[in-house]
Each structure stands twice: as structure tokens, then as C-alpha cells.
Motif scaffolding. Structure first.
Motif, PDB file in Angstrom:
ATOM      1  N   ILE A 111      35.228 -26.279 -15.214  1.00  0.00           N
ATOM      2  CA  ILE A 111      34.476 -25.049 -15.486  1.00  0.00           C
ATOM      3  C   ILE A 111      33.678 -24.619 -14.266  1.00  0.00           C
ATOM      4  N   VAL A 112      33.123 -25.580 -13.542  1.00  0.00           N
ATOM      5  CA  VAL A 112      32.319 -25.222 -12.366  1.00  0.00           C
ATOM      6  C   VAL A 112      33.180 -24.631 -11.255  1.00  0.00           C
ATOM      7  N   VAL A 113      34.505 -24.733 -11.369  1.00  0.00           N
ATOM      8  CA  VAL A 113      35.408 -24.061 -10.423  1.00  0.00           C
ATOM      9  C   VAL A 113      35.785 -22.675 -10.951  1.00  0.00           C
ATOM     10  N   ILE A 114      36.006 -22.577 -12.255  1.00  0.00           N
ATOM     11  CA  ILE A 114      36.490 -21.327 -12.844  1.00  0.00           C
ATOM     12  C   ILE A 114      35.487 -20.192 -12.670  1.00  0.00           C
ATOM     13  N   VAL A 115      34.212 -20.443 -12.926  1.00  0.00           N
ATOM     14  CA  VAL A 115      33.217 -19.365 -12.898  1.00  0.00           C
ATOM     15  C   VAL A 115      33.043 -18.790 -11.491  1.00  0.00           C
ATOM     16  N   PRO A 116      32.850 -19.593 -10.429  1.00  0.00           N
ATOM     17  CA  PRO A 116      32.790 -19.003  -9.083  1.00  0.00           C
ATOM     18  C   PRO A 116      34.090 -18.307  -8.688  1.00  0.00           C
ATOM     19  N   PHE A 117      35.214 -18.848  -9.163  1.00  0.00           N
ATOM     20  CA  PHE A 117      36.494 -18.198  -8.886  1.00  0.00           C
ATOM     21  C   PHE A 117      36.519 -16.796  -9.501  1.00  0.00           C
ATOM     22  N   MET A 118      36.064 -16.655 -10.726  1.00  0.00           N
ATOM     23  CA  MET A 118      35.989 -15.333 -11.370  1.00  0.00           C
ATOM     24  C   MET A 118      35.050 -14.411 -10.602  1.00  0.00           C
ATOM     25  N   TYR A 119      33.933 -14.945 -10.164  1.00  0.00           N
ATOM     26  CA  TYR A 119      32.965 -14.131  -9.410  1.00  0.00           C
ATOM     27  C   TYR A 119      33.643 -13.516  -8.183  1.00  0.00           C
ATOM     28  N   ASN A 120      34.376 -14.334  -7.431  1.00  0.00           N
ATOM     29  CA  ASN A 120      35.065 -13.829  -6.241  1.00  0.00           C
ATOM     30  C   ASN A 120      36.133 -12.805  -6.602  1.00  0.00           C
ATOM     31  N   ILE A 121      36.826 -13.027  -7.720  1.00  0.00           N
ATOM     32  CA  ILE A 121      37.855 -12.077  -8.166  1.00  0.00           C
ATOM     33  C   ILE A 121      37.224 -10.724  -8.477  1.00  0.00           C
ATOM     34  N   PHE A 122      36.091 -10.729  -9.170  1.00  0.00           N
ATOM     35  CA  PHE A 122      35.434  -9.466  -9.519  1.00  0.00           C
ATOM     36  C   PHE A 122      34.914  -8.733  -8.281  1.00  0.00           C
ATOM     37  N   LYS A 123      34.523  -9.493  -7.251  1.00  0.00           N
ATOM     38  CA  LYS A 123      34.082  -8.851  -6.005  1.00  0.00           C
ATOM     39  C   LYS A 123      35.251  -8.183  -5.287  1.00  0.00           C
ATOM     40  N   SER A 140      25.610 -21.742 -23.061  1.00  0.00           N
ATOM     41  CA  SER A 140      24.935 -22.702 -23.941  1.00  0.00           C
ATOM     42  C   SER A 140      25.633 -24.064 -23.915  1.00  0.00           C
ATOM     43  N   HIS A 141      26.353 -24.339 -22.829  1.00  0.00           N
ATOM     44  CA  HIS A 141      27.099 -25.583 -22.709  1.00  0.00           C
ATOM     45  C   HIS A 141      26.150 -26.785 -22.688  1.00  0.00           C
ATOM     46  N   TYR A 142      26.659 -27.935 -23.187  1.00  0.00           N
ATOM     47  CA  TYR A 142      25.810 -29.124 -23.249  1.00  0.00           C
ATOM     48  C   TYR A 142      25.451 -29.650 -21.870  1.00  0.00           C
ATOM     49  N   HIS A 143      26.305 -29.395 -20.865  1.00  0.00           N
ATOM     50  CA  HIS A 143      26.007 -29.879 -19.521  1.00  0.00           C
ATOM     51  C   HIS A 143      25.161 -28.833 -18.803  1.00  0.00           C
ATOM     52  N   PRO A 144      23.994 -29.206 -18.319  1.00  0.00           N
ATOM     53  CA  PRO A 144      23.108 -28.198 -17.722  1.00  0.00           C
ATOM     54  C   PRO A 144      23.699 -27.514 -16.494  1.00  0.00           C
ATOM     55  N   ASN A 145      24.481 -28.235 -15.705  1.00  0.00           N
ATOM     56  CA  ASN A 145      25.079 -27.609 -14.512  1.00  0.00           C
ATOM     57  C   ASN A 145      26.084 -26.530 -14.898  1.00  0.00           C
ATOM     58  N   VAL A 146      26.861 -26.794 -15.944  1.00  0.00           N
ATOM     59  CA  VAL A 146      27.828 -25.799 -16.411  1.00  0.00           C
ATOM     60  C   VAL A 146      27.110 -24.581 -16.969  1.00  0.00           C
ATOM     61  N   ALA A 147      26.078 -24.809 -17.784  1.00  0.00           N
ATOM     62  CA  ALA A 147      25.324 -23.692 -18.354  1.00  0.00           C
ATOM     63  C   ALA A 147      24.685 -22.846 -17.262  1.00  0.00           C
ATOM     64  N   ALA A 148      24.184 -23.499 -16.217  1.00  0.00           N
ATOM     65  CA  ALA A 148      23.527 -22.754 -15.133  1.00  0.00           C
ATOM     66  C   ALA A 148      24.525 -21.913 -14.347  1.00  0.00           C
ATOM     67  N   ILE A 149      25.692 -22.490 -14.059  1.00  0.00           N
ATOM     68  CA  ILE A 149      26.654 -21.738 -13.258  1.00  0.00           C
ATOM     69  C   ILE A 149      27.324 -20.636 -14.065  1.00  0.00           C
ATOM     70  N   ALA A 150      27.394 -20.798 -15.396  1.00  0.00           N
ATOM     71  CA  ALA A 150      27.974 -19.746 -16.232  1.00  0.00           C
ATOM     72  C   ALA A 150      27.077 -18.514 -16.274  1.00  0.00           C
ATOM     73  N   ARG A 151      25.789 -18.677 -15.976  1.00  0.00           N
ATOM     74  CA  ARG A 151      24.862 -17.546 -16.039  1.00  0.00           C
ATOM     75  C   ARG A 151      25.029 -16.578 -14.881  1.00  0.00           C
ATOM     76  N   ILE A 152      25.773 -16.968 -13.836  1.00  0.00           N
ATOM     77  CA  ILE A 152      25.914 -16.050 -12.697  1.00  0.00           C
ATOM     78  C   ILE A 152      26.709 -14.814 -13.069  1.00  0.00           C
ATOM     79  N   ILE A 153      27.530 -14.895 -14.135  1.00  0.00           N
ATOM     80  CA  ILE A 153      28.294 -13.733 -14.574  1.00  0.00           C
ATOM     81  C   ILE A 153      27.365 -12.687 -15.201  1.00  0.00           C
TER      82      ILE A 153
END
Length: 546
Positions: A390-402, A458-471
Motif C-alpha cells: 500500500i505504501v507503494v500504491i498511494v505515491p504511485f497514484m499521486y505521481n499518475i495524477f500529476k 483508517s488503516h490499522y497501520h499508522p504509516n499506511v493511514a498517514a500516507i493514504a491521507r496525501i490523496i
């Protein structure tokens, strides 16, 4: 009495201790005598032709017919010196003007030399590592002497003697060190050896389609990764090349030989594991040798259609042919879209796939509907993906949207019709995305939203929840460096949380400090072994700890 027994034991042990030293001394005397005999026979051959029969004596001392596993290496080295001197002296050269007895002697010497070379081949196949490497060095020395001192022998030597050497190296028992020696000291060092090795491997792989020696053939070919560029000057030769042999100094000829060798390998009956190993080295070790890379198209498309990890490994080679050689593969993105499944995010090739996917979707000329389908499919897969994916997917989406701003409607779309907005707010709506559609341009993803990523906030892992908020935040960052996220693993993320740099707890967690005597009581259990009916009975039994 005990003392006498002890002394007798000491005398007995000392007597036994002297036995190995005596045997060692006898062995050393025998070895010295053998060396003396070998030196005498060799010197007599150098002194006079009447002692040529000593050559047959030395070959019999080599004695590889009974067992080639423990050869007399001193005899093998001596014979190499003998034949090298005879070749340098011209005793192997044939002349039409020579007397009949001279021709007979020359033919006899050639026959003994061939017998010696066959003995070296047997040693390479069966003996220990040291003997194998010694036999290889002596065999290559004989080849060099024959080419250098026998006029017109070059083609015959490379096509017969060298061919047998390559076969012995490939088929040697426990020959890993022998093969490494052959690659490092001869194939990679000398351009004529490499050229003829390509030819022999091509012929060997075409005739003997066996998977037993597949890894050896591939290791020899893949070690030759120094592809000569245009204008390369060929200077490093093991034996002096013939003046009319233009092929040894031609870049095109070397590439053609290597291309034929690799094609012969690819046409073999290879296993799925062997196919994967070839795909891993396709771009850097195989394709550079091909003057016509389109010949790899069938192999790559077949591998791409296999599915799973094999398709992932075939991606880079296939994309190279599409991008650099203008080869047409209309279903490329359809097949690429089908590779996005749950297994991908758990695959060990996940990082490699995202690197390639980042390249494939970088073009701004791709349709927005296509890009949206990839983003939506990844978002859907992220719901059940491991945190490291998941921590790869979200930044990847961010770059795609840019890169593709027309797809940003998936993150936020205002509904102008107030009545429709009220209905959706009250009753919700169906996701227009069709996950079963195989055509990425017809999935309806562009009309959907990324509710999956908001769920991950709202993921149980705090790092995943934090990186998902960049969207959900403003896109102020130009790009994320994908390499910073590709090598994360679940184990690494846990160790980062539990390691020496522990984060201070903001709030003390609530724990149970009173240990209950029991959880389920007799009143909860019915006489027949079931449970009392009704939620009230269940709750009474659950909370009764008395």
C-alpha cells in the motif's frame, strides 16, 4: 603394574605413530623416482628421433583408460612440453616433397597427439577439480601450438579439437570450477575463443536438447556481456588469426554468432523455471547481442501470455521491442491490465513491476480512461494488500495524477444537481467501475471515485493511514520518488516501530487489569450441549463472572 601397562601403551602408540611417516617417506621416494623417469624420457625425445617411442610410454604412464579420476599430472605436463617442441620444430607439418618414411613419422606423431588430447578430455570429464583445470590449460595450449605452427590447421582445430573441449567443459562431473576457469581465463579474455565458443554452443544446443546442461550453457553465454560496439578493434586473440579470416575482426560476425547461440538455447524444451531465468537476463545480456531483436518476439509474447510472474518478467523485454524496434503488440495494455491481481501485490517481483508500470504509464498521450482503470484497479487491490504494498500504491497514484490531471476527477467531483446530491447523500450510489471488464478503456473507472483510498485512511497501520491521507491533501509536491517506497517490507515496518527509535505513546492504552474467573457460565450452556436461545441469555452468561 598399571605403570608397566601404561609404558607399554606408550611404546605401542609411538610405534604406530612412526608408521605414517614411513609410508609418507616411501610415497615421496616413489614420486621422486617417477619424476626422474619422466624427465629422462622427455630429454631423450628432445635429443633424438629414435626415442620417439618414449611418447607412447609416457601416454601409457598417464593411464586414463583404467581411470581418469586420478591422473598423473606430471606426465600430462611433460607430454604437453614434448608436443609443443615438436610442433615448433615443424615435425607436424606435412610436405608433398617429404620422403615416405617422414610422412609415416608425421602421421604417427599426429595420432599420438590426438590420443593425448583424448586423455585430457577424459580427465576434464571425470577427475578432481585441480586435475580438470590443469587438463583444460594443457588442452588449450596444444590448440594454440597447432594453430601457430601448423599451416592451414586453424579451421580444423577450432571445428574439431576446440569443439571437444567445449563439450567436455559443459558435461564435466562437478565441473563448476572448471567452467568458471574456462569462462574467466579464456572466453572473456580472448575474442577468438569467445567467437568460436558461440558457434560450438549453438551447435551443441541445437543437437542435444537436454535440460541437464541448460544452466551451464546459459552461464557461459551470459558471462559474455561485453558486446563490441561499432568500430571496435579486435586485438586480444588467444592464437594468431589467419590473415584471410575477416570474421574474427567483424562486429557483425560476432553478434551473429552470439545471436545463433541464444536462439538455439531459446528453442530448447525449457522448463518454467528456466524460462524465468532467461527473462531475468533478457534486456542486459541477451538483447544487446541481437542485430535483429525482433527474432525474440515469439519467445517474449509466449512468455507474456503465460501469466503470473513469467508475464511480469517478460514485460521489460517486450516493451523494449515495442519502444526501440517499433514492433506492434496491440493488446499490450490489455494484457498489462490483466496482470493487476491480488497475487501481484504479494509477489517478490512487485518492485520490478511498479518500476516498469511507472514507465509504461508515463506517456501523456495515453487515454484518460485507460489511466483511470489502472488507478482504480490498484485502489481496489489495496483494500486487501499488505502494508508494504500500500505504501507503494498511494505515491504511485499521486505521481499518475500529476502527469494525467484529467483523472483527478476521481478524487473530487462536485454534483451540481442539488436533488441528485441529496439522494446520493441519503441512499448512496453504486460504484460505476466494472471490475470484471477486461478492456481497460471500458471499465467506467473515470466515472468512479477513490473511496478505497479514503477507507485506507483508517488503516490499522499508522504509516499506511498517514500516507493514504496525501490523496485528500493539496498536491503541492511535484513528484514522489518511487524508489523510496519500493523496498519496504512488512518485517521492516514492524522493526521500525519496535526498534531502538521507539515513538513515545501519546495516550496510554487501556488494558484489562482484573483477571475474570470465567467467561462462559453454566447458564449459557443448554442441557443438550447447545446455547440458551435469545440474546438476553447470551449476555447474562457472558458477563456473569461470579
Amino acid at each position: 603394574m598399571p605403570a608397566l601397562v601404561e609404558s607399554s601403551k606408550k611404546r605401542k602408540s609411538s610405534k604406530n605413530a612412526g608408521a605414517p611417516s614411513k609410508r609418507r617417506a616411501v610415497a615421496e621416494d616413489d614420486f621422486t623416482e617417477t619424476l626422474s623417469t619422466i624427465e629422462k624420457l622427455e630429454n631423450e625425445i628432445a635429443e633424438s628421433r629414435k626415442h620417439y617411442n618414449n611418447i607412447a610410454t609416457l601416454i601409457s604412464m598417464l593411464d586414463v583408460e583404467k581411470s581418469a579420476k586420478k591422473p598423473e599430472l606430471a606426465v600430462a605436463v611433460s607430454l604437453c612440453r614434448v608436443f609443443s617442441r615438436l610442433m615448433a620444430a615443424g615435425n607436424f607439418a606435412e610436405s608433398s616433397r617429404a620422403a615416405e618414411n617422414e610422412k609415416i613419422v608425421t602421421a604417427w606423431l599426429k595420432e599420438r597427439c590426438l590420443e593425448y588430447q583424448r586423455a585430457l578430455l577424459a580427465i576434464m570429464r571425470e577427475a578432481d577439480t585441480t586435475s580438470q583445470i590443469t587438463a583444460l590449460t594443457l588442452s588449450m595450449r596444444i590448440i594454440k601450438e597447432r594453430i601457430t605452427h601448423i599451416p592451414g590447421a586453424e579451421n580444423a582445430v577450432w571445428s574439431t579439437n576446440f569443439k571437444h573441449i567445449v563439450e567436455a567443459v559443459v558435461e564435466a562431473q562437478d565441473g563448476q570450477d572448471l567452467q568458471t576457469e574456462f569462462i574467466e581465463k579464456f572466453v572473456k579474455e580472448f575474442e577468438d575463443v569467445r567467437y568460436h565458443t558461440f558457434g560450438e554452443i549453438a551447435e551443441y544446443a541445437a543437437i542435444r536438447r537436454s535440460s541437464d546442461v541448460f544452466d551451464t550453457l546459459v552461464s557461459i553465454l551470459s558471462a559474455c556481456d561485453d558486446v563490441p560496439s561499432e568500430g571496435h578493434e579486435f586485438e586480444d586473440f588467444f592464437a594468431t588469426p589467419g590473415g584471410k579470416n575477416k570474421r574474427l575482426t567483424s562486429v557483425g560476425s560476432h553478434k551473429k554468432r552470439a545471436q545463433e547461440a541464444w536462439l538455439a538455447i531459446l528453442r530448447n524444451n525449457i522448463s518454467p523455471a528456466q524460462r524465468k531465468s532467461l527473462l531475468r537476463i533478457m534486456v542486459h545480456h541477451i538483447e544487446p547481442w541481437f542485430s535483429r531483436p525482433e527474432l525474440l518476439m515469439d519467445f517474449l509474447t509466449d512468455s507474456y501470455n503465460v501469466g503470473g510472474a513469467t508475464s511480469l518478467l517478460a514485460l521489460s523485454g517486450l516493451f523494449y521491442l515495442i519502444q526501440e524496434k517499433n514492433l506492434d503488440y496491440p493488446q499490450f495494455y490489455h494484457k498489462l491490465y490483466s496482470l493487476l491481481d491480488a497475487d501481484l501485490l504479494h509477489s517478490k517481483h512487485r518492485s520490478r513491476f511498479f518500476r516498469l508500470l511507472n514507465t509504461f504509464l508515463a506517456s501523456t498521450h495515453l487515454p484518460a480512461a485507460l489511466i483511470a482503470s489502472f488507478v482504480k484497479r490498484l485502489a481496489r487491490l489495496a483494500l486487501n494488500a499488505p502494508p508494504s504494498a500500500i505504501v507503494v500504491i498511494v505515491p504511485f497514484m499521486y505521481n499518475i495524477f500529476k502527469n494525467h490531471p484529467t483523472c483527478t476527477f476521481m478524487m473530487h467531483r462536485e454534483i451540481r444537481d442539488k436533488d441528485l446530491a441529496a439522494d446520493i447523500e441519503a441512499a448512496g450510489m453504486d460504484d460505476p467501475f466494472d471490475p470484471t471488464e477486461k478492456d481497460p478503456t471500458r471499465t467506467g473507472a473515470i466515472e468512479s471515485s477513490l473511496w478505497e483510498i479514503e477507507t485506507l485512511q483508517s488503516h490499522y497501520h499508522p504509516n499506511v493511514a498517514a500516507i493514504a491521507r496525501i490523496i485528500s491533501e493539496q498536491f503541492t509536491k511535484q513528484q514522489y520518488n518511487l524508489e523510496d517506497f519500493l523496498d519496504h517490507t512488512y518485517q521492516g515496518m514492524v522493526e521500525a516501530e519496535l526498534g531502538s527509535g521507539e515513538k513515545p505513546m501519546r495516550k496510554v492504552p487501556v488494558v484489562e487489569y482484573q483477571i475474570p474467573k470465567r467467561i462462559f457460565t453454566d447458564r449459557l450452556l443448554a442441557e443438550d450441549g447447545g446455547v440458551d436461545s435469545g440474546p438476553a441469555a447470551f449476555m447474562r452468561g457472558l458477563w456473569d463472572f461470579s
